[in-house]
Design a protein around this motif. Structure first.
Motif, PDB file in Angstrom:
ATOM      1  N   LEU A 110       0.848  -1.197   0.000  1.00  0.00           N
ATOM      2  CA  LEU A 110       0.000   0.000   0.000  1.00  0.00           C
ATOM      3  C   LEU A 110       0.877   1.238   0.000  1.00  0.00           C
ATOM      4  O   LEU A 110       2.008   1.199   0.477  1.00  0.00           O
ATOM      5  CB  LEU A 110      -0.878   0.012   1.257  1.00  0.00           C
ATOM      6  CG  LEU A 110      -1.877  -1.121   1.407  1.00  0.00           C
ATOM      7  CD1 LEU A 110      -2.443  -1.143   2.812  1.00  0.00           C
ATOM      8  CD2 LEU A 110      -3.006  -0.979   0.410  1.00  0.00           C
ATOM      9  N   LYS A 111       0.338   2.306  -0.554  1.00  0.00           N
ATOM     10  CA  LYS A 111       1.090   3.564  -0.550  1.00  0.00           C
ATOM     11  C   LYS A 111       0.125   4.715  -0.304  1.00  0.00           C
ATOM     12  O   LYS A 111      -0.905   4.831  -0.996  1.00  0.00           O
ATOM     13  CB  LYS A 111       1.777   3.732  -1.913  1.00  0.00           C
ATOM     14  CG  LYS A 111       2.740   4.889  -1.967  1.00  0.00           C
ATOM     15  CD  LYS A 111       3.364   4.955  -3.357  1.00  0.00           C
ATOM     16  CE  LYS A 111       4.219   6.183  -3.502  1.00  0.00           C
ATOM     17  NZ  LYS A 111       4.641   6.381  -4.879  1.00  0.00           N
ATOM     18  N   SER A 112       0.468   5.544   0.675  1.00  0.00           N
ATOM     19  CA  SER A 112      -0.365   6.711   0.945  1.00  0.00           C
ATOM     20  C   SER A 112      -0.052   7.770  -0.110  1.00  0.00           C
ATOM     21  O   SER A 112       1.104   8.103  -0.331  1.00  0.00           O
ATOM     22  CB  SER A 112      -0.021   7.226   2.335  1.00  0.00           C
ATOM     23  OG  SER A 112      -0.877   8.263   2.670  1.00  0.00           O
ATOM     24  N   ILE A 113      -1.076   8.264  -0.799  1.00  0.00           N
ATOM     25  CA  ILE A 113      -0.853   9.285  -1.824  1.00  0.00           C
ATOM     26  C   ILE A 113      -1.663  10.545  -1.503  1.00  0.00           C
ATOM     27  O   ILE A 113      -2.422  10.552  -0.537  1.00  0.00           O
ATOM     28  CB  ILE A 113      -1.156   8.757  -3.265  1.00  0.00           C
ATOM     29  CG1 ILE A 113      -2.581   8.206  -3.345  1.00  0.00           C
ATOM     30  CG2 ILE A 113      -0.150   7.715  -3.686  1.00  0.00           C
ATOM     31  CD1 ILE A 113      -2.992   7.797  -4.742  1.00  0.00           C
ATOM     32  N   SER A 114      -1.476  11.577  -2.308  1.00  0.00           N
ATOM     33  CA  SER A 114      -2.101  12.869  -1.997  1.00  0.00           C
ATOM     34  C   SER A 114      -3.627  12.784  -1.946  1.00  0.00           C
ATOM     35  O   SER A 114      -4.223  11.837  -2.458  1.00  0.00           O
ATOM     36  CB  SER A 114      -1.667  13.922  -3.011  1.00  0.00           C
ATOM     37  OG  SER A 114      -2.195  13.597  -4.257  1.00  0.00           O
ATOM     38  N   ASN A 115      -4.231  13.783  -1.378  1.00  0.00           N
ATOM     39  CA  ASN A 115      -5.683  13.876  -1.205  1.00  0.00           C
ATOM     40  C   ASN A 115      -6.267  12.744  -0.360  1.00  0.00           C
ATOM     41  O   ASN A 115      -7.381  12.281  -0.619  1.00  0.00           O
ATOM     42  CB  ASN A 115      -6.397  13.913  -2.555  1.00  0.00           C
ATOM     43  CG  ASN A 115      -6.162  15.208  -3.265  1.00  0.00           C
ATOM     44  OD1 ASN A 115      -6.001  16.247  -2.636  1.00  0.00           O
ATOM     45  ND2 ASN A 115      -6.089  15.157  -4.587  1.00  0.00           N
ATOM     46  N   SER A 116      -5.471  12.275   0.608  1.00  0.00           N
ATOM     47  CA  SER A 116      -5.904  11.228   1.537  1.00  0.00           C
ATOM     48  C   SER A 116      -6.334   9.945   0.855  1.00  0.00           C
ATOM     49  O   SER A 116      -7.207   9.238   1.350  1.00  0.00           O
ATOM     50  CB  SER A 116      -7.042  11.743   2.429  1.00  0.00           C
ATOM     51  OG  SER A 116      -6.703  12.958   3.002  1.00  0.00           O
ATOM     52  N   ILE A 118      -5.255   6.113  -1.106  1.00  0.00           N
ATOM     53  CA  ILE A 118      -4.270   5.044  -0.903  1.00  0.00           C
ATOM     54  C   ILE A 118      -4.112   4.266  -2.210  1.00  0.00           C
ATOM     55  O   ILE A 118      -5.109   3.860  -2.819  1.00  0.00           O
ATOM     56  CB  ILE A 118      -4.727   4.076   0.224  1.00  0.00           C
ATOM     57  CG1 ILE A 118      -4.900   4.844   1.545  1.00  0.00           C
ATOM     58  CG2 ILE A 118      -3.733   2.928   0.395  1.00  0.00           C
ATOM     59  CD1 ILE A 118      -5.690   4.092   2.610  1.00  0.00           C
ATOM     60  N   ARG A 132     -10.701   8.700  -1.549  1.00  0.00           N
ATOM     61  CA  ARG A 132     -10.684   9.460  -0.297  1.00  0.00           C
ATOM     62  C   ARG A 132     -11.886   9.098   0.587  1.00  0.00           C
ATOM     63  O   ARG A 132     -11.768   8.960   1.786  1.00  0.00           O
ATOM     64  CB  ARG A 132     -10.737  10.929  -0.726  1.00  0.00           C
ATOM     65  CG  ARG A 132     -10.766  11.951   0.315  1.00  0.00           C
ATOM     66  CD  ARG A 132     -11.199  13.221  -0.398  1.00  0.00           C
ATOM     67  NE  ARG A 132     -11.499  14.248   0.544  1.00  0.00           N
ATOM     68  CZ  ARG A 132     -10.647  15.191   0.907  1.00  0.00           C
ATOM     69  NH1 ARG A 132      -9.459  15.248   0.375  1.00  0.00           N
ATOM     70  NH2 ARG A 132     -10.978  16.095   1.780  1.00  0.00           N
TER      71      ARG A 132
END
Lengths: 146, 150
Positions: A110-116, A118, A132
């Motif tokens: 998993l990778k956290s990406i912008s605008n909350s 994943i 989101r």
């Protein structure tokens, strides 16, 4: 609770639950086993198959059709996304978008990406995005408090 | 009860804004006065009226950060918007109130650049935050898978 696993050389696999009464804990275990064993009816062309829900990587709804993606096949099912989500919740299927479900057990990373959001990378290296809106629920399913 | 919660949230929000504003204020004062070290012939001083303008500008930057980039919702467009707004406040106040009237022109440009760089560091905070969240997510995923397998 005592858990015993007996290995057998031949014959059909069998699960026996021994209990004094079917309390909520045992009910949960029972429903988990039943859901895990309840196969999904899918079709490819005119052929129909029974698919183990464990084999599902992700499910997607496109133009009122529901497609089931496994490691190396794309199959169609008559079931709706909502039904699949409810029926196989215990197997690990969780909603990640308006039209997608993913099997948590087949996620590689998993990778956290912008605008909350994943980013999900599956064992097949396919990538999906948890929107989101569903990210909070997704985190909570993984035991995170947001 | 709901009113008390709202009041507490508002108080904590203003507390964060003030803290952030203070950090920018220290940076503003430092880079405003540091010219005295670069050119010892020019004694740099900060009068109370300019100091007040610094406080207002820094409070606005802190307020912008609190409103545009809430802790749970950092994103690239939000950082861009806040950076742009903060630069507008800095340049607007500086040019409007002639902060660098007694300084050479190049120094105000250096000041703007330093402040812009400090805003760029916000990107770094954003990147680190995503990295930390990614680690937490993967740890939780592995734990979930282990429990399900067991």
């Amino acid at each position: 609770m005592k858990i015993t696993v007996e290995y057998i050389a031949s014959g059909e696999d069998e699960i026996v639950l021994k209990c004094r009464q079917l309390d909520s804990k045992m009910q949960r275990i029972l429903s988990f086993i039943e859901e895990s064993m309840e196969k999904m009816v899918v079709q490819k062309g005119y052929e129909k198959f029974l698919l183990q829900p464990d084999d599902v990587f992700y499910v997607e709804a496109v133009d009122n059709k529901t497609f089931v993606y496994t490691k190396d096949a794309v199959l169609e099912t008559q079931d709706t996304l909502n039904n699949i989500e409810n029926k196989y919740y215990n197997v690990g299927l969780i909603r990640i978008g308006k039209s997608q479900l993913v099997n948590l057990n087949h996620i590689k990373k998993l990778k956290s990406i912008s605008n909350s959001r994943i980013e999900v990378t599956l064992e097949s290296d396919e990538r999906l995005v948890v929107s989101r809106h569903y990210a909070r629920m997704f985190k909570s399913r993984l035991g995170l408090d947001n | 009860m709901r009113k008390i919660k709202k009041w507490k949230d508002f108080y904590l929000f203003i507390y964060d804004v003030k803290t952030t504003g203070c950090i920018y204020f220290v940076a503003f004062v430092f880079f405003y006065l540091v010219y005295g070290f670069i050119d010892p012939g020019n004694a740099t001083t900060l009068d109370s009226w300019t100091c007040m303008q610094f406080i207002i500008a820094c409070f606005l930057i802190g307020l912008g950060q609190g409103l545009i980039i809430p802790k749970n919702d950092i994103s690239v467009p939000r950082i861009l918007l806040w950076g742009l707004l903060s630069m507008l406040i800095t340049v607007g106040f500086s040019e409007g109130f002639r902060w660098f009237n007694s300084y050479p022109r190049w120094y105000s440009l250096i000041f703007y650049s330093v402040i812009a760089i400090s805003f760029i560091f916000m990107w770094l905070a954003f990147y680190w935050r995503l990295q930390r969240e990614t680690k937490v997510l993967n740890d939780a995923l592995n734990k979930f898978k282990e429990i399900n397998k067991g």
